[in-house]
Design a protein around this motif. Structure first.
Motif, short mmCIF file in Angstrom:
data_model
loop_
_atom_site.label_atom_id
_atom_site.label_comp_id
_atom_site.label_asym_id
_atom_site.label_seq_id
_atom_site.Cartn_x
_atom_site.Cartn_y
_atom_site.Cartn_z
N GLY B 25 12.60 1.65 5.34
CA GLY B 25 12.39 2.59 4.24
C GLY B 25 10.96 2.54 3.73
O GLY B 25 10.31 3.57 3.52
N LEU B 26 10.43 1.32 3.56
CA LEU B 26 9.06 1.16 3.05
C LEU B 26 8.06 1.72 4.06
O LEU B 26 7.05 2.32 3.69
N ALA B 306 5.30 -5.90 3.61
CA ALA B 306 5.62 -4.61 2.97
C ALA B 306 4.35 -4.00 2.37
O ALA B 306 4.15 -2.79 2.43
N ALA B 307 3.48 -4.85 1.81
CA ALA B 307 2.23 -4.34 1.24
C ALA B 307 1.43 -3.62 2.31
O ALA B 307 0.86 -2.56 2.07
N VAL B 308 1.39 -4.22 3.50
CA VAL B 308 0.62 -3.61 4.59
C VAL B 308 1.27 -2.32 5.05
O VAL B 308 0.61 -1.30 5.23
N THR B 309 2.59 -2.36 5.22
CA THR B 309 3.25 -1.22 5.84
C THR B 309 3.30 -0.01 4.91
O THR B 309 3.40 1.13 5.35
N THR B 310 3.17 -0.24 3.60
CA THR B 310 3.11 0.91 2.69
C THR B 310 1.68 1.36 2.46
O THR B 310 1.42 2.22 1.63
N GLY B 311 0.73 0.75 3.19
CA GLY B 311 -0.66 1.17 3.07
C GLY B 311 -1.39 0.54 1.91
O GLY B 311 -2.42 1.02 1.46
#
Lengths: 434, 344
Positions: B25-26, B306-311
Motif C-alpha cells: 500500500g505504501l 517505508a520512508a524510502v518507498t513512499t519517496g
C-alpha cells in the motif's frame, strides 16, 4: 580478589596512558621537508597542504600529495623558487577515514599561523573547502585546489565564503567546476551510452548534491527523463537496497551517483547489484572515479567489490592526455613506484603555479607577510599565464581555469590480474571557462 | 507454555501478512502512476529488505532488553559489541581464506555454521567479561556510575577496533552469492535476505524456549523479578547475570556476522548508529520484554524502508523517531509494555 582487580585495573589504565603519551612523542609530526639538494640562499618558504590522507581517503589524498611533493622536490633540485628553498607543511583533514570540514578549518588555522606558509594546495573535497576558504581568505593566503568542483566556491555565492575580505579573492582551482562536470556526464550518458531514463542519487553533501543537480538539469535539457531523484546521507549503517528496489519498476537505464566512493558510492553500486540491477550502468563524477586499483584501501572497486564494478563510468575534472606525453607519468613512477592518481598531475600543476608566483614576487617582497600577499595578488592577475604539466594555463578573474577539461573513465574488472582498474575512454575540452 | 508459543506464532504470522500488505500500500502511495503488478513487485522487494534490516535490529535489541530486564542497566556498549561481532566474523572468514562467494553449497553451510558458532561464543565471552570487570563491581553503586561505565566500554571497544583493524570501512566477505535469488510476485529477492530472516527467527525462538522453559531461564526471570528474593531461594545471582550477558552478546555477535554478509562493508563506528536504532527498538517494543524487542526491531526496519518507498528517503531518521515519540506518548511503556512478571 576485588582489591586485586581494582589495582590491576588502575595499573592497566596507567600503562595505556603512558603508551599513548609515548605515541605522541614519536617522530613524524605535521611538517615534512622537501628533500633534495640545493635550495635557495634566502632561507625557506613553505607551501601549506591540506588533503584527506588517512583511512579510505588514502586512495584520494596520497596520489594528490605525491604530485605536490614531486613539484617541490624538482624545484628544490633546480635551486628553489625566487631564491628560497621550498618546504611542505602537510595537514590531514580525514577524521575516522573520511574527509571532515571541521578538521579542515582547524588545519587551515594551523597553516595560516605558520608565517613561512606563503601559498597553499588543497583541499580535496568541496565541503572541506567551504570551511577552509573563510580562514585562508582572512589571512590573504593564496589557495589552489586541484580537485574542488562545487560551483559556488568561485562563482555565484562565493562571496559568502569571504566574510572578512569579500573583494580580495584568494582561492582558485584547476578542476573544471560541476556546472561543466555534471553536464559532461549527462551528455555522455545520453549520447555515448544512449541512455534516456536516469535514476539520480546523491549523498546530500555540498559536492554530491551540487554535481547531481547539474547533471539532472543537463540530462533533462538533452531530452532525457529522470526516473527518480533521491538523496541518502552516508552513515555507518546506511542501506541502499530499498532505494534501488523503489526505482526498479520505473525501468531506469542508467544511474548517476552524486558523491564519492567513501560517502556511499562503492556501497551503493554493491547494493544496486544486490537489488538485481547490476546490468544498468552506474555513472558518477570524479568522486567515484578515483582511478584506484581493486584491493587497494578505499578505492571504489574495493568498496563496491570487483564482481560488482562492471558497467561503471566516471568523470575526472581534468585533462588526461598531458601535453608532455608520458613524461610526467614516468617521473612520477620513478619517484613513487606507482601510477599517478586522478589528481596527481593537477596537484603538480597547482604547485607549479604557486612556485611561479613565489619566484616572480620574491624580489619585491621584503618579508614573509608581504610575500604571502604578493603571491596572492600575482595569481589573481588574470593576465598571467603559466607553463604547467597540463599545458599553458591561465585563470579567470574569479579563479577558475580557462582551459577546462573533462576526462571519462570506465572500470575494467579484468585489469591488474582480475583485481580491476579504470581505463581511459575519452577527454573533452571546454575552452574559455566562464 | 505451548499455548503461549502457539499464540505468538499466530500473531507473528498475522503481523507478517499485514505488514506485507501495508508495504505494498505504501509503495502504491509512493509511485501512484505505476501498474498494479509493478507496485506489488516493488512492495514485495521492499518488504524483504525491511525484514532483513529489521531482523538485524531485532537481534541487537534483544541484548539491550535482556540486560535492562535483569539489572536495569542501559548497556550502551551493546551496539559496539555488535560491531565487534561483525569484525570477529570478518577475521574468521578472511583468515580461513574466504574473501568472496563460496560456490559449493555444503562448504558454504559448513563455513557459515562455523562462523556463527565461533563468533557467538567469542562475543558471549566478551559480553560476560565486560559484565564481570566493568559492571559487576558497580552493581550496588548509584545508577549513573554503571551507565557512564557502559559509555566508556563503548568507546574502548571502538578505539580497539579502530587501532588494531582499520579506521575506515573494510569490505567484509560476501560468502553467499547474490546470484542465488528467488522470484515472488514479480520481485527478485536474494536468497540471502530470506536466510538472514530465518536465522534471526530461529535464534529468537530458541531464546524464548530457553527463557521460558529451562531451569536457567527460570533463574533469569526470577532474578529480574526480585534479585534478593531469588538469591534467598538459592539462585546464583552472579552466574545468572553473567549468562544473561553471554546470551545477549552472542545474539549481537550473530547480528554482526549477518550484517557483514548482507552489507559487505563494515566500519569500527557502525555500532553507535545501529546500536541507537536497536535501543530505540527495545524501548518501542517495551524495554525488558524480549518479544517486544523483536517487534520493535522489525518495526524500525519497516519504517526505514517505508520512508524510502513512499519517496521520503531524505526524512528517514525524522520519521523513525517521530513514530517513537508518538508511540511513547500514547503507550509510555512501549507497544507490549514492560511485562514485569517475566521481563527477562
Amino acid at each position: 580478589m576485588q582489591k586485586f582487580l581494582r589495582s590491576s585495573a588502575v595499573g592497566l589504565t596507567l600503562l595505556l596512558v603512558l603508551a599513548a603519551c609515548q605515541g605522541n612523542n614519536a617522530p613524524g609530526g605535521g611538517s615534512t621537508s622537501g628533500s633534495g639538494a640545493g635550495g635557495g640562499s634566502k632561507g625557506t618558504v613553505k607551501i601549506g597542504v591540506d588533503l584527506p590522507l588517512s583511512g579510505n581517503e588514502v586512495a584520494n589524498g596520497q596520489p594528490t600529495f605525491n604530485g605536490i611533493k614531486l613539484a617541490v622536490d624538482e624545484a628544490n633540485k633546480n635551486g628553489g623558487a625566487g631564491g628560497y628553498k621550498i618546504e611542505i607543511n602537510k595537514q590531514d583533514d580525514a577524521v575516522n577515514g573520511v574527509h571532515n570540514p571541521d578538521q579542515g578549518a582547524t588545519n587551515a588555522k594551523t597553516l595560516v599561523a605558520d608565517p613561512a606558509v606563503v601559498g597553499m594546495v588543497g583541499p580535496f573535497n568541496s565541503n572541506v573547502a567551504r570551511s577552509i576558504i573563510p580562514v585562508t581568505n582572512e589571512a590573504g593566503l593564496a589557495e589552489c585546489s586541484p580537485s574542488n568542483t562545487a560551483v559556488d566556491l568561485t562563482k555565484t555565492g562565493s562571496d559568502k565564503l569571504r566574510p572578512q575580505n569579500p573583494d580580495k579573492r584568494n582561492y582558485f582551482r584547476l578542476a573544471a567546476p560541476d556546472d561543466i562536470q555534471g553536464p559532461a556526464m549527462a551528455a555522455f550518458d545520453y549520447n555515448d551510452l544512449g541512455k534516456k531514463n536516469a535514476y539520480i542519487l546523491d549523498d546530500t553533501e555540498a559536492f554530491g548534491k551540487g554535481v547531481a543537480d547539474e547533471f539532472q538539469k543537463a540530462f533533462v535539457k538533452l531530452g532525457g527523463k529522470v526516473a527518480k531523484r533521491d538523496g541518502q546521507k552516508y552513515s555507518a549503517s546506511v542501506d541502499y537496497t530499498s532505494l534501488f528496489n523503489s526505482v526498479k519498476s520505473l525501468n531506469p537505464d542508467v544511474v548517476y551517483f552524486g558523491g564519492t566512493q567513501v560517502t556511499g558510492g562503492g556501497l551503493a553500486r554493491k547494493q544496486m547489484v544486490q537489488a538485481g540491477m547490476g546490468a544498468i550502468p552506474f555513472t558518477g563524477p570524479d568522486g567515484i572515479a578515483d582511478l584506484g586499483t581493486g584491493g587497494s584501501q578505499g578505492a571504489f572497486i574495493t568498496l563496491a567489490g570487483v564482481d560488482n564494478s562492471h558497467d561503471v563510468y566516471g568523470t575526472v575534472a581534468g585533462v588526461h592526455d598531458l601535453p608532455s606525453g608520458s613524461d610526467f607519468s614516468s617521473r612520477y613512477k620513478a619517484a613513487f613506484q606507482n601510477d599517478p592518481g586522478a589528481y596527481s598531475a593537477i596537484a603538480y600543476a597547482c604547485t607549479q603555479v604557486l612556485l611561479k608566483a613565489i619566484s616572480d614576487s620574491a624580489a619585491s617582497a621584503s618579508d614573509m607577510k608581504s610575500l604571502r600577499e604578493a603571491v596572492r595578488a600575482y595569481v589573481f592577475d588574470a593576465s598571467k599565464t603559466y607553463d604547467t604539466a597540463l599545458g599553458k594555463i591561465s585563470f579567470t578573474s574569479t579563479g577558475d581555469i580557462k582551459q577546462a577539461f573533462i576526462s571519462f573513465y570506465k572500470v575494467d574488472p579484468s585489469l591488474n590480474g582480475g583485481k580491476g582498474g579504470w581505463t581511459f575512454v575519452k577527454q573533452q575540452a571546454f575552452e574559455g571557462g566562464q | 507454555m505451548t499455548f503461549r508459543i502457539l499464540r505468538l506464532a499466530l500473531i507473528a504470522a498475522g503481523a507478517l501478512v499485514i505488514s506485507w500488505l501495508l508495504m505494498i500500500g505504501l509503495t502504491w502511495l509512493g509511485t501512484r502512476s505505476e501498474s498494479f503488478s509493478n507496485v506489488v513487485a516493488t512492495g514485495t522487494a521492499q518488504y524483504f529488505s525491511a525484514l532483513t534490516i529489521g531482523a538485524i535490529y531485532a537481534l541487537i535489541a534483544l541484548g539491550y532488553t535482556m540486560v535492562y530486564g535483569i539489572i536495569e542497566l542501559i548497556n550502551f556498549a551493546h551496539g559496539d559489541v555488535f560491531m565487534v561481532g561483525a569484525f570477529v566474523a570478518y577475521l574468521i572468514f578472511t583468515s580461513l581464506g574466504f574473501g568472496g562467494a563460496i560456490k559449493s553449497i555444503p562448504l558454504l553451510i559448513g563455513i557459515l555454521l562455523l562462523g556463527f558458532l565461533v563468533t557467538m561464543v567469542v562475543l558471549g565471552v566478551l559480553g560476560a567479561a565486560i559484565e564481570r570487570f566493568a559492571y559487576r563491581p558497580l552493581r550496588n553503586a548509584p545508577r549513573l556510575a554503571p551507565l557512564i561505565t557502559a559509555i566508556g566500554v563503548s568507546f574502548i571497544l571502538q578505539n580497539v577496533v579502530q587501532v588494531l583493524i582499520s579506521n575506515s570501512p573494510v569490505p567484509s566477505p560476501q560468502l553467499v552469492s547474490l546470484e542465488y535469488r528467488f522470484t515472488l510476485l514479480g520481485a527478485s529477492v536474494p536468497l540471502l535476505n530470506l536466510l538472514i530472516f530465518l536465522v534471526a527467527v530461529v535464534l529468537m525462538i530458541a531464546l524464548q524456549v530457553f527463557v521460558g522453559g529451562t531451569r536457567l531461564g527460570r533463574a533469569m526471570r526470577s532474578t529480574a523479578q526480585d534479585r534478593e528474593a531469588a538469591q534467598l531461594m538459592g539462585v546464583n545471582i552472579n552466574a545468572t547475570i553473567a549468562i544473561t550477558f553471554f546470551i545477549g552478546s552472542a545474539l549481537a555477535g550473530a547480528a554482526g556476522l549477518i550484517y557483514g554478509l548482507y552489507k559487505g562493508n563494515i566500519v569500527f563506528n557502525l555500532g553507535f548508529d545501529a546500536g541507537l536504532k536497536a535501543f530505540t527498538a527495545a524501548v518501542l517494543g517495551g524495554i525488558g520484554n524480549t518479544v517486544g524487542a523483536a517487534l520493535g526491531g522489525f518495526a524500525i526496519g519497516f519504517i526505514e524502508v517505508a520512508a524510502v518507498t513512499t519517496g521520503l528517503s531524505r526524512w528517514q531518521e525524522a520519521l523513525v523517531f517521530s513514530v517513537l515519540i508518538l508511540v511513547l506518548v500514547f503507550r509510555p511503556a512501549g507497544i507490549l509494555g514492560q511485562q514485569i512478571g517475566e521481563r527477562a
